[in-house]
Each structure stands twice: as structure tokens, then as C-alpha cells.
Design an enzyme around this catalytic site. Structure first.
Site, PDB file in Angstrom:
ATOM      1  CE1 TYR A 181      -3.537   2.729   0.764  1.00 59.38           C
ATOM      2  CE2 TYR A 181      -1.942   3.472   2.398  1.00 59.38           C
ATOM      3  CZ  TYR A 181      -3.082   3.693   1.642  1.00 59.38           C
ATOM      4  OH  TYR A 181      -3.758   4.879   1.766  1.00 59.38           O
ATOM      5  NE  ARG A 228       1.481  13.217  11.484  1.00 57.99           N
ATOM      6  CZ  ARG A 228       1.762  13.961  10.423  1.00 57.99           C
ATOM      7  NH1 ARG A 228       2.793  14.779  10.443  1.00 57.99           N
ATOM      8  NH2 ARG A 228       1.029  13.865   9.317  1.00 57.99           N
ATOM      9  NE  ARG A 238      -8.699   7.605   6.393  1.00 57.92           N
ATOM     10  CZ  ARG A 238      -8.136   8.671   5.842  1.00 57.92           C
ATOM     11  NH1 ARG A 238      -7.951   8.712   4.526  1.00 57.92           N
ATOM     12  NH2 ARG A 238      -7.735   9.683   6.592  1.00 57.92           N
ATOM     13  CG  PHE A 298      12.208  18.581  -3.288  1.00 60.86           C
ATOM     14  CD1 PHE A 298      10.992  19.234  -3.253  1.00 60.86           C
ATOM     15  CD2 PHE A 298      12.236  17.262  -3.727  1.00 60.86           C
ATOM     16  CE1 PHE A 298       9.823  18.592  -3.640  1.00 60.86           C
ATOM     17  CE2 PHE A 298      11.071  16.615  -4.113  1.00 60.86           C
ATOM     18  CZ  PHE A 298       9.863  17.284  -4.073  1.00 60.86           C
TER      19      PHE A 298
END
Length: 485
Positions: A181, A228, A238, A298
Site C-alpha cells: 500500500y 502519527r 480507516r 527538497f
């Protein structure tokens, strides 16, 4: 607007306040976006970028001009895809074909989607998705191919999960399913970004030969988010913590949120954190392959924030009660450190790994594995940047622990000896000075007259200085290096 609570916190934590000021005032982007050269549709795309992402928009906007627009559009396209997938008000028969063909939508001029529920937070992005398509067609064909390929893979993966009744009802079952997933929602993002970096000539092409590295870059961030956000996901019905993990400790998933199961819940979270930590050294290895500073920033800033968030969640039952985040001051400090070089990013990882190691609970079934994993990542950092201090020994023997205790006691005793010595010196000087002044007073010394003469002479000195030139204020203003605050 800073709240009174935040102001009080920052007053008690001046170092974090200093980091916020440093970042806000002194930070200069490696590259600055030139809005004067942008058309209205591109400006609208950047508007949606800042609207849909608070964490990624800042680092995207500072990217090299070669990749600024492709990466921004890549993010918006995947955000649009995710907005369709997340919306439970859209029936499956309508949702599935959109997810599977979202890459083809990028060829449809003027395509928009207005069927999201009214409470879907990123609904407006899809309502005006035509501007994203318009700008997508302007970027280099090579970038278009990469973005469409990743969108197709991710869309099909999301459709498979949306079609999986077992997943929709009971969540993720095995650790393997959990990582699959995470691959679809984050690992593919790591692959896509790496291909964009290499295509733009801003990363080492050898990264493409190490798919596990770019996979870990996405997986690590996604693992931290899932760890978290367990309470928020539970409220939204969920479940992303794999049953293979939590079923070792509790019978039902909802048992994790019962106060009487606090220790068991912490054991579950520590095992989830252990799974995430197995990706940490890959992330550092990946960063070594980036050639350009803005691309490095980034990638490095989110990873540093992830390891800090992971440490905040470790052995912290608050994650089962509310959303746990690092403070703004800590985030600014991490951004400053992580926008310089790999050595400082490694220092950040080492700092938080040691905090995790120190809080590791010997009664936790995952205690030894967590210690060993922290040691493994530290050993990797040592292999790149050897330090003068030895790395953490993940499994200290009783003898070394006893020796460490003796050394700590000796250091504590030495510190107090220093305090006593300083106090003795101060008291001695005070007594001698006081005694001399008292004897002088007994001998008839007039301290009041001496003090008056000192004030008079000091006043005359100041008067002569001002009379010899310009006023004091103008002298300060004319001084070299003076900055008006």
C-alpha cells in the site's frame, strides 16, 4: 498570528525562537520563483499548490527552474488522483474508472470534475483541473512521459485497493500488504521524482539502478505519517496499522485506544516504528546521489522532519489520543540544518536515533531489535562521516554499563568540585574586599566625597565628547556596519 500559548512556549524555549527568526529573516532560497514570467493558468497552479500542501509547497517553490513546474504539476496531478480516491461519497462504479484512466485525463483539454462531496478539502483543485492539464502540455515530453507513467501505476494500485472489500472493511492485514500500500501511495512518488531529477541532470543516474533507495525515500515518509495519524485514521474509520502487528498484543484494533491497554498500545507503536527505521539508512544513501542544492533541500528537509516526528511518537501514548507534531521552532531548526549538506543531515538523524535509543523500554518485546536498528543506522553514518566519539553500542555488556556508571559518577563529582571552587573564590574576594573597605572607613576615608567627584568628572568627560563634534545619535548612525532595526 502567534497565539499566547505559542508565545509562552517560545519564551521558555529561546533556541527554537531563534531558529524561527533565522529561517524567516535570514533564509535565502537557492532559486526564487519569477512570477512576472508566469501566465495566469500557471499562477493558478501555484495557488493550488500552496492551498493543498503546507509542508511540500515551500520546498517545491525553491526548486531549480528546470524542475520547478514539472514537480509542482506532478504533485497537483497526484493530489487530484488522491482526492478522488479518498472521497467516500463517490460510488465505486464511478470512482474506479477515473482512477484507472487518470493518466489519460491529462490529454483531455478542459477536463474538470465537480462530483466530489462538499466537505472534500481539495475539491476545488478538481473543479479547476483544466489549468493543470493546460500547463502539463507545456512541459518537456520526457517529463510528461514520466508523470503519466507514475500516475497510471498509482491510479491502478488505488483502484485495486478501492475494489478490495476486505481492505475497505478491515484495513491492512499483513506487513507485506502494508508495504505494498505504501508503495502505491508513496514509493511510486519516490520513483517518479528520481526519474525527473535524473532526466533534468540534477541527480546521479546510478540512483535509477538502486530502486530500493528511491522506494525507501517515499516509504519512510508514509510510514511516519501512518504512525502519527493513527487516531485521526481511526476516527475516519480507516486502519493502516497491519493486523499482523497489532494482533500480537490486542484482540481488536479499537482496544489500542483504551487506557487500560496503554503498554500494549506502546508495544504496537514501537514495532511500527521499528519497521520504519529499517528504511532510514537507505534515505541517507539516496541523498548522497543528489547533485544540486535545491534538489538536496527538497529531499532532505522532509526526511529530517520525519525522523524527528518518529522520535516524538516513540513511546508516546499521545498518538492514540491526538495528532502529534514537532513544534514550529523545531521544524525551522531542522530546515536550517537540512538545507546545507549531507553531514548535517546525518547529524540530525544521529541525534534523534540516540534519543530513541535512550527512551527504548527494556520491557518492550521490540527492545533489542530497535537498539540494533539504531546501531545499524549509526554505523552507516560512521562509515560515511567518522567521528571522534564511538557510535552507540546497541547491546552494552554489564561490565561496560558499570564502567559507564562509574564515569558518569566521577564526572558528576568533578562538576560539583568546580562549583565549590568557584564559590570559594567568589567568597574569598568578597570577604577581602569588604574587609579592606571597612578598615578604610574606620581610618576616616570619605567614600561619599570620592563618589561625588567621580560623578562630576564623568559628567565633564561626556560633555567634552559631545561638544567636540556631532551628537551621539548621529555618530552611531554614521558608524560603519550600523543596521537600522
Amino acid at each position: 498570528m502567534v497565539s499566547a500559548k505559542d508565545l509562552l512556549y517560545l519564551t521558555a524555549h529561546p533556541r527554537q525562537l531563534r531558529s524561527i527568526i533565522q529561517w524567516k529573516v535570514w533564509h535565502n532560497p537557492v532559486h526564487e520563483r519569477d512570477e512576472s514570467k508566469e501566465c495566469e493558468s500557471l499562477k493558478r497552479c501555484f495557488h493550488f499548490l500552496t492551498l493543498t500542501s503546507r509542508s511540500f509547497s515551500a520546498v517545491i517553490l525553491e526548486l531549480h527552474p528546470e524542475l520547478l513546474v514539472p514537480v509542482a504539476l506532478f504533485y497537483l496531478i497526484l493530489r487530484g488522483l488522491d482526492t478522488v480516491e479518498d472521497d467516500m461519497t463517490i460510488p465505486l462504479e464511478k470512482k474506479e474508472p477515473i482512477l484507472r484512466s487518470f493518466d489519460d485525463i491529462m490529454d483531455k483539454d478542459g477536463w474538470t470534475f465537480t462530483e466530489n462531496g462538499p466537505n472534500e478539502k481539495d475539491r476545488q483543485l478538481l473543479v479547476e483541473f483544466n489549468v493543470v492539464i493546460e500547463e502539463f502540455k507545456k512541459i518537456k515530453p520526457a517529463y510528461q512521459v514520466i508523470i503519466k507513467d507514475i500516475t497510471k501505476k498509482m491510479g491502478n494500485g488505488m483502484a485495486d485497493y478501492a475494489n478490495n472489500a476486505e481492505h475497505n472493511k478491515n484495513g491492512v492485514n499483513s506487513v507485506e500488504d502494508y508495504e505494498l500500500y505504501c508503495h502505491y501511495v508513496a514509493g511510486l512518488v519516490g520513483e517518479g521524482l528520481t526519474r525527473l531529477f535524473v532526466e533534468g541532470g540534477l541527480a546521479n543516474a546510478a540512483l535509477l539502478k538502486r530502486p530500493e533507495l528511491m522506494e525507501s525515500m517515499g516509504q519512510f515518509l508514509q510510514h511516519v505519517n501512518i504512525i502519527r495519524d493513527i487516531k485521526e485514521d481511526f476516527v475516519d474509520k480507516r486502519r493502516f496499522y497491519p493486523k499482523e502487528v497489532w494482533s500480537k498484543y490486542v484482540t481488536n484494533f479499537e482496544d489500542l485506544f483504551k487506557p487500560e491497554n496503554k503498554e500494549l498500545a506502546l508495544n504496537v507503536s514501537s514495532e511500527m516504528i521499528l519497521i520504519a527505521l529499517t528504511r532510514a539508512d537507505d534515505c541517507l544513501y539516496y541523498l548522497a546521489g543528489l547533485k544540486e542544492q535545491s534538489v538536496f533541500n527538497f529531499c532532505a528537509i522532509p526526511q529530517s522532519m520525519a525522523i524527528a516526528t518518529l522520535e516524538r511518537c516513540f513511546q508516546n501514548y499521545d498518538i492514540f489520543q491526538k495528532n502529534v507534531k514537532i513544534t514550529k521552532g523545531e521544524a525551522c531548526e531542522l530546515m536550517i540544518q537540512s538545507s546545507q549538506n549531507l553531514r548535517l543531515v546525518c547529524d540530525v538523524f544521529r541525534k534523534y536515533l540516540r534519543k530513541i535509543h535512550q527512551r527504548n523500554n527494556p520491557h518492550d518485546p521490540n527492545f533489542l531489535k530497535i537498539s540494533m536498528q539504531c546501531g545499524k543506522v549509526e554505523q552507516f553514518i560512521e562509515s560515511i562521516f567518522p567521528s571522534q566519539k564511538p557510535p552507540i553500542d546497541a547491546a552494552k555488556s554489564p561490565v561496560s554499563a558499570e564502567q559507564a556508571a562509574k564515569e558518569a559518577a566521577a564526572a558528576h563529582e568533578a562538576r560539583w568540585d568546580t562549583y565549590y571552587m568557584i564559590l570559594a573564590v567568589v567568597l574569598t574576594i568578597t570577604i577581602i574586599t569588604g574587609s579592606m573597605l571597612f578598615i578604610a572607613w574606620l581610618a576616616g576615608a570619605r567614600f561619599d566625597i570620592a563618589f561625588s567627584e567621580f560623578k562630576q568628572q564623568f559628567g565633564e568627560l561626556l560633555g567634552s565628547s559631545n561638544a567636540s563634534g556631532a551628537p551621539v545619535s548621529s555618530l552611531v548612525e554614521d558608524a560603519p556596519g550600523h543596521v537600522e532595526l
